[in-house]
Scaffold this active site. Structure first.
Site, mmCIF file in Angstrom:
data_model
loop_
_atom_site.group_PDB
_atom_site.id
_atom_site.type_symbol
_atom_site.label_atom_id
_atom_site.label_comp_id
_atom_site.label_asym_id
_atom_site.label_seq_id
_atom_site.Cartn_x
_atom_site.Cartn_y
_atom_site.Cartn_z
ATOM 1 N N ARG A 81 29.692 5.240 46.896
ATOM 2 C CA ARG A 81 28.550 4.196 46.562
ATOM 3 C C ARG A 81 28.156 3.592 48.080
ATOM 4 N NH1 ARG A 81 31.173 -0.054 42.631
ATOM 5 N NH2 ARG A 81 32.978 0.391 44.055
ATOM 6 N N ASP B 122 31.921 -7.704 47.713
ATOM 7 C CA ASP B 122 33.072 -8.086 46.948
ATOM 8 C C ASP B 122 34.253 -8.464 47.888
ATOM 9 O OD1 ASP B 122 33.206 -5.534 47.614
ATOM 10 O OD2 ASP B 122 33.739 -4.671 45.612
ATOM 11 N N GLU C 106 35.468 6.447 54.351
ATOM 12 C CA GLU C 106 35.888 5.786 55.462
ATOM 13 C C GLU C 106 36.423 6.941 56.490
ATOM 14 O OE1 GLU C 106 36.464 2.671 52.462
ATOM 15 O OE2 GLU C 106 36.842 4.914 52.749
ATOM 16 N N THR D 292 38.551 -9.189 47.032
ATOM 17 C CA THR D 292 38.447 -9.862 45.996
ATOM 18 C C THR D 292 37.603 -9.537 44.667
ATOM 19 O OG1 THR D 292 36.763 -11.555 46.815
ATOM 20 C CG2 THR D 292 39.365 -11.990 47.088
#
Length: 203
Positions: free
Chosen positions: A34, A67, A153, A181
């Protein structure tokens, strides 16, 4: 672009460029990476903006996310990034935290709950990159083809650095300054369907 974000950044009083790039429908499926198009749009904007400016151009790139929760101390830590700096991330990978393992000031491995065999077993919130590195690697982008979920990554960092070059921050990667979170779907079971509030409040 959304009016909510526009107003938010205007109220922050910080210089800001607000970009918006849609994700193609064919990539909106579970199991696919994403935010690829959005991160690449940011990289392209940075390179285009700085290509005609003389060096040195100080700056640090960090991929913040909606998030995550951040300690302000994290941003102080990343200011001294020379190439690529790294640190722990809390509440990620099914663990309380994941982190680079550091010995004698160098990253030598990864404390992670998922795929420790990744070249860079790190969350997107666990690294920052010097602007000079971004500008000196103009073809480094997040890839759609050949990239698996959780590998973006590694796929990106492999293009610009090595594990040996990583700069441990946050007290040699022993301090958590960012937490994954998550943004969960909210429970609005008691939200009225009729007799709505007379005031229109944006949430």
């Amino acid at each position: 672009r959304s009016e909510l974000v526009t107003r938010f950044v205007a109220g922050a009083g910080l210089p800001c460029t607000h970009l918006h790039v849609p994700t193609p429908r064919r990539y909106k499926r579970p199991g696919l990476p994403r935010a690829t198009e959005q991160r690449n749009a940011g990289l392209a904007w940075l390179r285009q903006r700085h290509q005609h400016l003389p060096p040195p151009q100080p700056g640090v790139l960090f991929f913040a996310d909606d998030d995550n929760t951040y300690s302000l101390e994290l941003f102080q830590e990343m200011r001294t990034t020379r190439k690529v700096s790294v640190w722990p991330v809390g509440l990620v990978g099914g663990r309380r935290y994941e982190r680079p393992v550091v010995e004698n000031g160098k990253v030598v491995g990864w404390y992670t709950g998922w795929r420790a065999d990744r070249p860079f077993a790190i969350d997107m919130a666990g690294f920052a990159v010097s602007l000079q590195v971004i500008l000196s690697h103009p073809k480094a982008v997040f890839k759609r083809r050949g990239s698996q979920p959780g590998m973006q990554e590694s796929d990106f960092l492999k293009q610009i650095t090595t594990v040996e070059e990583l700069e441990p921050k946050a007290n040699n990667c022993t301090k958590v300054l960012v937490w994954h979170t998550r943004t969960e779907k909210v429970n609005l079971a008691n939200e009225p369907k009729y007799h709505l509030d007379t005031v229109n409040i944006e949430v």
